[in-house]
Design an enzyme around this catalytic site. Structure first.
Site, short mmCIF file in Angstrom:
data_model
loop_
_atom_site.label_atom_id
_atom_site.label_comp_id
_atom_site.label_asym_id
_atom_site.label_seq_id
_atom_site.Cartn_x
_atom_site.Cartn_y
_atom_site.Cartn_z
N SER B 21 0.82 -1.21 0.00
CA SER B 21 0.00 0.00 0.00
C SER B 21 0.86 1.27 0.00
O SER B 21 1.89 1.34 0.68
CB SER B 21 -0.90 0.00 1.23
OG SER B 21 -1.68 1.17 1.26
N ASN B 69 9.66 9.05 3.48
CA ASN B 69 8.51 9.68 2.85
C ASN B 69 7.56 10.20 3.92
O ASN B 69 7.48 9.65 5.01
CB ASN B 69 7.76 8.71 1.92
CG ASN B 69 6.69 7.93 2.66
OD1 ASN B 69 5.59 8.43 2.90
ND2 ASN B 69 7.03 6.71 3.07
N ALA B 70 6.91 11.29 3.58
CA ALA B 70 5.86 11.83 4.45
C ALA B 70 4.77 12.37 3.54
O ALA B 70 4.59 13.58 3.39
CB ALA B 70 6.42 12.93 5.35
N ILE B 71 4.08 11.45 2.89
CA ILE B 71 3.02 11.83 1.96
C ILE B 71 1.81 12.33 2.75
O ILE B 71 1.22 13.36 2.42
CB ILE B 71 2.61 10.63 1.06
CG1 ILE B 71 3.83 10.01 0.37
CG2 ILE B 71 1.55 11.05 0.04
CD1 ILE B 71 4.60 10.90 -0.56
N GLY B 72 1.46 11.61 3.81
CA GLY B 72 0.36 12.05 4.66
C GLY B 72 -1.00 11.53 4.22
O GLY B 72 -2.00 12.24 4.32
N CYS B 130 0.65 4.33 10.16
CA CYS B 130 1.20 5.42 9.34
C CYS B 130 1.86 6.45 10.25
O CYS B 130 1.21 7.02 11.13
CB CYS B 130 0.10 6.10 8.52
SG CYS B 130 0.77 7.50 7.60
N ILE B 191 6.39 -5.01 7.76
CA ILE B 191 6.26 -3.88 8.67
C ILE B 191 5.93 -2.60 7.87
O ILE B 191 6.22 -2.53 6.67
CB ILE B 191 7.58 -3.63 9.46
CG1 ILE B 191 8.75 -3.42 8.50
CG2 ILE B 191 7.84 -4.77 10.41
CD1 ILE B 191 10.07 -3.02 9.13
N GLY B 217 12.79 0.85 2.16
CA GLY B 217 13.85 0.46 1.24
C GLY B 217 14.77 -0.58 1.86
O GLY B 217 14.56 -1.01 3.01
N GLY B 265 7.37 -2.77 -1.73
CA GLY B 265 7.06 -1.35 -1.54
C GLY B 265 7.93 -0.43 -2.37
O GLY B 265 7.75 -0.27 -3.58
#
Lengths: 259, 303
Positions: B21, B69-72, B130, B191, B217, B265
């Site tokens: 996801s 990443n911090a897409i939110g 998240c 995880i 990663g 991912g």
């Protein structure tokens, strides 16, 4: 059609301070149909640097199955790229995004091409295509200084070319927008690529009735899946609308994006 | 490829490889590159009840062998996900695992209730991990009792099996796994990302606009393998393992640790063809090593 290919380096040289021109060969070039699209490169097969680097396409030569890109070596990825020699391979994904619509300029019209720094390269292939179509091009190229300037002569062969540098060491002292204002440049359409702050100023020039801009942004996947490079559209009543620079752009209609 | 089919609660997978996801959007971009029906399943981007724009940019930063990443949780909201994205995905022969997120219990329950009714949604993945949103998300994923209660409430309304996505940002991962098992979870996915930060030396400030972000990663793979190894020995729940997988050997390692299937991912961002390449490569690996069925490898590191 997006492809992934290990392309072969045909030539590479440093054409200005930390600015490299690299020509790559492979069948992926067959897919390059429009100026302003970009390629996403993996400099090496190692896990560091992990992500690809988005780089614009400066020149396409379909008959030779070659394309040329111009990039600034400034981070881990582009520095690895800068050490490549003819015969070496580069993992290329592309062509990606939506480019400059050449069809929006009509034969006999004049197009104003405004580029800043590493935003200049994609305008070169655009200018070649416009000229081939019989569109007159005027180029305004901005650089930090003389050492960072490139391709001014190549552009001059295609049309009237003005150069601006921040310190005045080459061409006129000032910004690209100063040049447009000082010379009263007018056109039927404009195309621009460079830092966002420059694009914002260019949009406010009103040197042409309409135009297109190409945005730069830090990217993840380059194909629209990771949502790293989103921006707000100008018309966004709810605050939740978005455009993805990599896949909806990088070229947008001037005024479409909230800069 | 009969040596690769896997049956898990709600999921009949032709192979055990699926995009994780948040790393695959809703599949549209990748559908231009390959046939999505080749995938074992698709874990779609987290869906919240209302549309979300997410965080300001920069949202990603590179790190050694990884990325932050911090897409939110940017997504078009429940209604559009069901009406546009899931509807569009129906043309493919692939089960969908819907990632469900929210700010409070009621949000999760509402999304789970509606999205689990959709025909091609075969399972839910409860996103209690998240790290990039201020409320909800990881707040539910670090306290065992809270995670258990949320799992219970979602299970009450969901029409399909519920997998819970665990956060590695806890001191006792086994305790978390057992808590969601007690709450009635049908499976575990693990995880999620590790909370991290990068600071720009020129500005002296964090690189990400959100300041912190989730690390993913190859850099996180050993953490994920260790956690799958521990959790698989202490619960009876099936585990979809993920965290830094980018090669066939990585998949084998997760199986040996105790995974039942795997998700890919960050590698999708580096190589958008990775899932199909891994599916083909995994089959070849099993043939070469005379493995009759991939499930034979599960947990061999501790059995």
């Amino acid at each position: 059609m997006i492809q992934k290919e290990l392309m072969t380096v045909v030539a590479q040289s440093e054409i200005a301070k930390n600015i490299f021109e690299m020509t790559l060969k492979g069948t992926l070039v067959d897919q390059m149909d429009e100026p302003g699209k970009f390629v996403h490169l993996k400099a090496g097969e190692e896990v560091t640097p992990l992500l690809r680097r988005p780089i614009s396409i400066a020149r396409i030569e379909p008959e030779k199955q070659e394309f040329t890109m111009i990039y600034r070596a400034e981070g881990a990825g582009t520095n690895v790229l800068a050490r490549k020699r003819p015969g070496d391979k580069v993992n290329v994904l592309g062509p990606l995004g939506h480019g400059f619509p050449v069809g929006e300029a009509q034969t006999g019209q004049t197009a104003l091409l405004i580029g800043g720094g590493i935003g200049v390269p994609p305008l070169y292939e655009l200018s070649r295509r416009l000229n081939a179509k019989g569109v007159k091009t005027i180029h305004v190229l901005g650089f930090q200084n003389q050492a960072a300037a490139f391709y001014t002569e190549q552009f001059a062969l295609l049309g009237e070319t003005y150069v601006a540098t921040v310190d005045g060491s080459l061409g006129e002292q000032g910004f690209v927008t100063d040049v447009v204002n000082n010379h009263g440049l007018k056109a039927d359409i404009f195309y621009s690529c460079g830092p966002t702050v420059m694009l914002k100023a260019v949009e406010q020039l009103h040197a042409a009735p309409h135009g297109f801009i190409s945005l730069e942004e830090r990217m993840g996947c380059g194909i629209g899946a990771c949502f790293a490079c989103v921006c707000h559209p100008s018309a966004d009543e709810t605050g939740t609308s978005y455009l993805k620079i990599c896949s909806d752009g990088p070229v947008f209609k001037a005024g479409e994006v909230a800069l | 490829m009969s040596r690769m089919n896997i049956d898990l609660p709600g999921l009949s997978l032709k192979n055990p490889v699926m995009p994780a996801s948040g790393c695959f959007g809703f599949g549209r971009e990748f559908s231009q590159l390959f046939d999505l029906s080749e995938l074992g399943a698709i874990m779609i981007k987290a869906t919240t009840e209302e549309p979300r724009y997410g965080n300001a940019t920069p949202r990603v930063a590179e790190t050694p062998a990884g990325m932050l990443n911090a897409i939110g949780l940017q997504n078009p909201g429940l209604e559009k996900v069901i009406g546009n994205e899931l509807e569009w995905l129906k043309q493919f022969d692939v089960p969908i695992i819907a990632n469900v997120a929210g700010s409070q219990t009621e949000d999760y329950v509402q999304v789970a209730k509606e999205i689990s009714k959709v025909e091609n949604v075969h399972a839910l993945e409860l996103n209690i991990s998240c790290p990039n949103v201020k409320t909800g998300g990881i707040a539910f994923g670090t306290i065992p009792e809270t995670a258990k209660e949320l799992t219970k409430k979602v299970k009450e309304v969901s029409e399909v099996p519920v997998y819970v996505k665990l956060s590695p940002n806890v001191s006792d991962i086994v305790g978390m796994a057992k808590a969601v098992e007690d709450g009635g979870a049908d499976g575990i996915t693990m995880i999620n990302t590790l909370l991290g930060m990068r600071i720009d030396l020129k500005t002296g400030r964090p690189v990400l606009a959100n300041r912190t972000g989730g690390l993913s990663g190859p850099a996180v793979k050993p953490v994920a393998v260790r956690m799958v190894y521990e959790v698989s020995q202490k619960t009876n729940l099936p585990i979809i393992g993920m965290g830094g997988i980018s090669t066939v050997e990585d998949i084998i390692e997760f199986y040996l640790a105790g995974a039942d299937a795997v998700a890919i991912g960050t590698a999708n961002f580096v190589n958008p063809f990775i899932c199909t390449e891994l599916i083909a490569g995994l089959d070849q690996y099993l043939e070469k090593h005379n493995v009759d069925h991939i499930s034979e490898l599960k947990g061999l590191s501790w059995k």
